[in-house]
Structures are given as structure tokens and as C-alpha cells.
Design an enzyme around this catalytic site. Structure first.
Site, PDB file in Angstrom:
ATOM      1  N   CYS A 196       4.872   9.670   0.011  1.00 13.57           N
ATOM      2  CA  CYS A 196       3.517  10.192   0.155  1.00 13.57           C
ATOM      3  C   CYS A 196       3.205  11.064  -1.047  1.00 13.57           C
ATOM      4  CB  CYS A 196       3.392  11.011   1.440  1.00 13.57           C
ATOM      5  SG  CYS A 196       1.778  11.797   1.618  1.00 13.57           S
ATOM      6  N   ARG A 238       0.829  -1.206   0.000  1.00 13.19           N
ATOM      7  CA  ARG A 238       0.000   0.000   0.000  1.00 13.19           C
ATOM      8  C   ARG A 238       0.867   1.262   0.000  1.00 13.19           C
ATOM      9  NH1 ARG A 238      -0.826   4.621   2.835  1.00 13.19           N
ATOM     10  NH2 ARG A 238      -0.586   3.488   4.798  1.00 13.19           N
ATOM     11  N   HIS A 244       9.690   7.464   8.337  1.00 14.86           N
ATOM     12  CA  HIS A 244      10.307   7.593   7.024  1.00 14.86           C
ATOM     13  C   HIS A 244      11.774   7.959   7.206  1.00 14.86           C
ATOM     14  CE1 HIS A 244       6.668   7.706   4.191  1.00 14.86           C
ATOM     15  NE2 HIS A 244       6.225   7.340   5.376  1.00 14.86           N
TER      16      HIS A 244
END
Length: 313
Positions: free
Chosen positions: A254, A27, A223
Site C-alpha cells: 500500500c 492493481r 496481507h
């Protein structure tokens, strides 16, 4: 020179005996790809991750295709996965009630909602204020829980925001509390642009516990923009967290925040956990082989340092 295939095991005090790796590669890892990965490739990716011993794999997102075209094939992916794509260890992201409808129609029994600690990102990602997004999520969570579905709440921008800069800890705790008050089972705190450092991690976890959200309810999602993801993760583990989000090969980012680069690589996490003697259930070599295979599908090398070391390139 021979590259060791496993690190020496030396434990550290204060660490959990076992860590749950919450794999987000299919995802979060693929949502920022410039091109759409074929659904058959995605299904094979998931199968390889499961075969490598990753029990918890976030499969996809039931968002409108116009928002994230890379994940517009959610139903088809679950059809290809069959029974291996259902269960409480196969969560999917849902943005609203329509997304929940789609997920429940496919027999999903674990979902995640995705909130923001900042107004700027809430507007960029959800086209709503923080308060409006919580209001939108309330019926999603209630209906999911009524259906016996496990619910996770992501909160992004917990450490910094590309528009607003550093985010006050009190502001983060307030948003996290509002989402957990809806009845969510687990909270994932996200350093979406990778600016957090170890002391900041401890302060936020302490503040969450003071607000009644213990580390047994918290997962961490770091991250690696500034190379801090693994350090921050180990700091969280010493503080009592035992759920860690990671992406095989270090894939991810993102689509709404350009400064958000790849996630903590699952292989880098596993190497560290193996060195600490912490159980996790994953097969490192199988993960490396999976990342190498996926890198070939994407046409570029995997960001993970461990993958590069063990794959010999």
C-alpha cells in the site's frame, strides 16, 4: 530430491466446495512498485492470468496519475485488452465520481470503492474523514448501480492501523455497514498491514453477520506481513467465506502505509485449496510461470513460497 508439483488432497470439514479467487495483482500488486511498469507488460500480465484460469481479475484503478503514477495508464490498458478487459469479472477501482466517469466511458461494468475503518488512514488515503468518504462514495455507488454496474466495497485497516494500533471490531462493523447500506454487492475486509490472527478473523465475521452482512457477501483480503495471511484465509473459509483476494506472486502493498507488505500469494492459496480438494479453476503451473515471468520484468524474485519451490529457486 524431487519437489511435488501438487499436494496430496485431504479434505477438511466446514470448507466450501468452491472458492472464487479475486485476483488483485494487476492493481494492488503493481500500485506500490517503485518504477512504472510499461502498459504493454501490464496487458500481457492480465492475459496470462486469464489464460491461467483466473476468472476474476481486478485490472487497474482510475485514480489521478499524481496520486498513483503506477496506474496512470488505465484507459490505455483497457484499450489494449479489448473485450477481455470488460465484464463483471474485470473490476476496476474508482476513488470518486470522476473516476467513475472515466471507467464508464471505457465500458467498465464492475467497479470497487476503497474505504477505511480508521480516521487516520481515511485522511492519508482519501484526504477525508470516514464520514466524508462515505458521503463521497454515495453518488458513485448510486450512479454505478443505476448503470447496471456491479459494485464492491473495500474496507481497509480492519484489523490494525499503523497510526492508531488495534482497531475495535465495532468500529470496523460500523464502517462496513455504512458502505454496504449504499447498495454495494460485495464487501472486502482488508488486513492492510497484516496484523490479524485467526481468532480476530472469526470475531469480525461473527460481528458482521450479527449486523446483517453474511459471509455470502464477504471477501477477505489479507496481507502477509507477519506470515498470517494463509492461516487467516483458511479460518475465514471455515466460517463460510468463499471469495478470497490474492495477488499472483505475492506482489503488492500500500503506497500510503509503509508497513503493508505483500498480499497473500495466489499460488500459495491455490496450493492450499488443491490440498483441501476445493475447486477454484486456476492452473497452478501456469500461475507459477506467470509469476516467474513477471518477476523477470520487475527484476526481483517473486515473494511466493510456492513459486520459489516449483520454479526451483
Amino acid at each position: 530430491m524431487t519437489t511435488p508439483s501438487l499436494p496430496m488432497t485431504v479434505s477438511m470439514p466446514g470448507m466450501p466446495e468452491r472458492v472464487t479467487i479475486y485476483e488483485v495483482g494487476p492493481r494492488d500488486g503493481l500500485q506500490n512498485e517503485k518504477t512504472v511498469v510499461p502498459v504493454a507488460t501490464k496487458a500481457e500480465f492480465v492475459r496470462r492470468l486469464l489464460a491461467a484460469g483466473l476468472d476474476t481479475v481486478e485490472l487497474t484503478s482510475f485514480v489521478p496519475q499524481k496520486w498513483v503514477p503506477q496506474l496512470g495508464d488505465a484507459e490505455e490498458l483497457l484499450d489494449l485488452l479489448g473485450e477481455s478487459g470488460t465484464g463483471q469479472r474485470r473490476p476496476v477501482l474508482v476513488p470518486n465520481e470522476r473516476g467513475l466517469d472515466r471507467a464508464l466511458e471505457k465500458g467498465v461494468s464492475a467497479i470497487a470503492i476503497f474505504g477505511s475503518a480508521t480516521e487516520s488512514f481515511a485522511q492519508a488515503n482519501l484526504n477525508r474523514s470516514v464520514a466524508e468518504s462515505v458521503e463521497m462514495f454515495a453518488p458513485v455507488v448510486k450512479r454505478a448501480l443505476d448503470a447496471g454496474t456491479w459494485v464492491r466495497a473495500y474496507v481497509s485497516m480492519c484489523f490494525g492501523d499503523p497510526w492508531e494500533g488495534p482497531v475495535p471490531v465495532t468500529q470496523v462493523v460500523d464502517v462496513c455497514s455504512r458502505l454496504m447500506d449504499l447498495g454495494c454487492d460485495q464487501l472486502s475486509i482488508g488486513d492492510t498491514i497484516g496484523v490479524g490472527t485467526a481468532g480476530h478473523v472469526l470475531r469480525l465475521l461473527d460481528a458482521l453477520e450479527e449486523a446483517g452482512i453474511g459471509t455470502d457477501q464477504v471477501g477477505v483480503h489479507f496481507h502477509d506481513t507477519y506470515g498470517q495471511a494463509l492461516t487467516n484465509t483458511l479460518t475465514a473459509l471455515q466460517r463460510g467465506v468463499s471469495v478470497v483476494d490474492a495477488s499472483t506472486g505475492g506482489l503488492g502493498g500500500c503506497p500510503y502505509a509503509r508497513s503493508a507488505t505483500g498480499n497473500l500469494a495466489t499460488e500459495d492459496l491455490v496450493w492450499a485449496l488443491d490440498g483441501l480438494g476445493i475447486e477454484h479453476g486456476a492452473d497452478l503451473q501456469a500461475l507459477v510461470e506467470t509469476s516467474t515471468w513477471m518477476a523477470e520484468q520487475l527484476g526481483r524474485p517473486a515473494p511466493s513460497r510456492v513459486v520459489r519451490a516449483l520454479a526451483g529457486g
